[in-house]
Design a protein around this motif. Structure first.
Motif, short mmCIF file in Angstrom:
data_model
loop_
_atom_site.label_atom_id
_atom_site.label_comp_id
_atom_site.label_asym_id
_atom_site.label_seq_id
_atom_site.Cartn_x
_atom_site.Cartn_y
_atom_site.Cartn_z
N UNK A 281 53.70 20.95 96.83
CA UNK A 281 54.08 21.49 98.42
C UNK A 281 55.40 22.42 98.40
N UNK A 282 55.12 23.37 99.35
CA UNK A 282 56.31 24.16 99.70
C UNK A 282 56.94 23.53 101.07
N UNK A 283 58.16 23.68 101.26
CA UNK A 283 58.69 23.44 102.50
C UNK A 283 58.65 24.50 103.51
N UNK A 284 59.30 24.55 104.72
CA UNK A 284 59.25 25.30 105.80
C UNK A 284 60.04 26.53 105.02
N UNK A 285 60.91 26.55 104.27
CA UNK A 285 61.56 27.77 103.72
C UNK A 285 60.89 28.35 102.51
N UNK A 286 59.63 27.78 102.34
CA UNK A 286 58.78 28.47 101.21
C UNK A 286 59.39 28.26 99.85
N UNK A 287 59.99 27.01 99.66
CA UNK A 287 60.30 26.64 98.32
C UNK A 287 59.95 25.44 98.08
N UNK A 288 59.74 24.89 96.74
CA UNK A 288 59.33 23.61 96.52
C UNK A 288 60.39 22.58 96.37
N UNK A 289 60.74 22.15 97.59
CA UNK A 289 61.95 21.08 97.80
C UNK A 289 61.57 19.90 97.14
#
Length: 469
Positions: free
Chosen positions: A354-362
């Motif tokens: 999943x990616x977070x709101x910042x489009x990175x896989x947090x």
């Protein structure tokens, strides 16, 4: 989220960013530390230079070979994807498993420990000799805490989006390159001594090994020389590693078919030149014996002591802290993209896809952070290097052999860029890298053997966790 939706990533990185990521990830702590150990292992100016040159050439051959693969598969996940396409999901999983268990996290831990070595130079209580807590054989020291804090901080910055970490990466890498060039140029201008240089090159091709206990040199040849060379290669290959990180973030690079391969070549070439110049400067400024015996292996600090006096040593320590910080930023940014791609294939914990709101896989970033922090608690710099180098080399060999496999398997596939010097150079790489691996297993089995064992434990894990077809 659909399975192959690579476009969730934003393509925000250009050729300069890609090259800076390669250079920034490669130049970490190694060039400032490992020449000292290499000098102890091979004991002559000529051999010290050859070890660095050889490591640079091996790395550049690998990087220009990877260009073909990166142009064929310009997606996030890099080397993991290439192995899956050339072999099968098991080999790709073993790579991803080793990458998470040792390669990326072990490198992040080693660079974090490198950062703390120089932080301790500025403020002694931060050293690994300051034991904060002891239980049984386990000791918690201040250096480990410093390493872990930097890893957590950089993971947080990366979890806020690729733009922040990209800007930080490019700025810190430019600072790092300029200051390294400054150290080299001023070293030659202010501190180079003809008598030191001449003395170092008088017996340039007589290999010797330094015995720390008796503080004396011993001539070596035959098996002892092979053991010395392979031990010396660990440090130089580690210092040249992590260039592959740019392939992991191909999903965020503009025009990846051109820019990934080009940034691989430009980055590795630039670093090879910088490393050779730095070692020439060390040899012009300090007698070989001093290079081999500097306290805590901080050879760059010793060189700047000769060049700028005491103030210079503090400046260089700060510069190296910036260098290792930027290096870990690049490693942390790139690593999470591999777990993301594996999770998409059902070969890693689901949440990592999943990616977070910042489009990175947090989620993947924080998993990596926790394990790398744990490795900081378990290993010393040298041990971490041994674990990493052997597995990295095994997978580089497999990936480069994958070029041969894919030429047969997918003859019609579009290849915007073809491996330079194919088949000769990729084959030469496989021979040289295999020789390094075999001699490492023979001479450093206690640490390298563990690395291989961790990799092999991935086989049962794969069959237990594999989704039922």
């Amino acid at each position: 989220m659909e399975d192959n939706n690579q476009e969730d990533f934003k393509r925000e990185l250009g050729l300069l960013d890609g090259t800076m990521l390669v250079v920034g990830s490669m130049i970490g702590s190694g060039i400032f530390i490992v020449s000292s150990d290499i000098a102890r292992q091979v004991g002559s100016a000529g051999w010290l230079t050859v070890i660095w040159l050889l490591a640079g050439l091996i790395t550049m051959i690998a990087a220009v070979s990877y260009g073909e693969l990166s142009a064929m598969f310009p997606k996030a996940g890099g080397q993991y994807v290439y192995l899956k396409e050339a072999y099968n999901k098991l080999i790709a999983f073993l790579y991803g498993w080793s990458f998470f268990a040792v390669i990326q996290t072990g490198t992040i831990a080693a660079v974090g420990v490198g950062f703390s070595k120089f932080a301790a130079y500025l403020y002694a209580p931060l050293s690994n000799e300051n034991i904060l807590y002891e239980i049984g054989t386990f000791q918690l020291n201040a250096a480990q805490i410093v390493s872990i804090i930097t890893i957590v901080l950089l993971t947080y910055v990366n979890s806020r989006g690729v733009k922040n970490s990209k800007t930080m990466q490019t700025v810190l890498t430019v600072v790092k390159i300029l200051s390294l060039f400054g150290l080299i140029v001023f070293g030659f201008l202010l501190a180079a001594k003809a008598d030191v240089w001449n003395a170092n090159w008088t017996d340039a091709w007589t290999p010797r090994s330094y015995n720390v206990d008796s503080s004396s040199w011993m001539s070596i040849s035959g098996t002892a020389l092979i053991a010395g060379i392979s031990a010396a290669m660990v440090g130089s290959l580690f210092s040249n590693d992590a260039w592959v990180g740019v392939t992991f973030i191909a999903g965020e690079i503009k025009n990846p078919k051109r820019n990934v391969g080009l940034s691989l070549f430009l980055g590795t070439f630039l670093v090879t030149i910088i490393y050779l110049l730095a070692n020439m400067m060390y040899l012009a400024v300090m007698p070989l014996e001093e290079i081999a015996t500097v306290p805590y292996d901080r050879v760059a600090v010793a060189a700047s002591q000769h060049t700028f006096g005491d103030t210079g040593t503090y400046i260089i320590a700060v510069m190296i802290m910036i260098s290792t910080f930027a290096c870990n930023n690049g490693l942390i940014m790139a690593g999470a993209r591999v777990y993301y791609t594996m999770a998409k294939d059902g070969l890693f914990l689901k949440k990592a896809a999943t990616l977070n709101d910042a489009s990175v896989p947090a989620w993947a970033l924080w998993m990596q952070c926790i394990w790398a922090s744990f490795l900081c608690l378990t290993g010393k710099y040298g041990d971490l290097l041994d674990y990493v180098v052997i597995i990295v080399m095994i997978f580089y060999i497999l990936t480069i052999y994958g070029i041969f496999i894919l030429r047969k398997k997918m003859p019609e596939a579009e290849r915007p860029y073809k491996a330079f010097g194919y088949p000769f150079l990729p084959f030469l790489y496989i021979i040289l890298a295999s020789a390094v691996c075999i001699s490492l297993l023979l001479t450093k089995f206690s640490t390298c053997g563990w690395g291989v064992l961790i990799m092999l434990t991935g086989i049962p894990v794969y069959y237990f966790t594999k989704p039922k077809e």
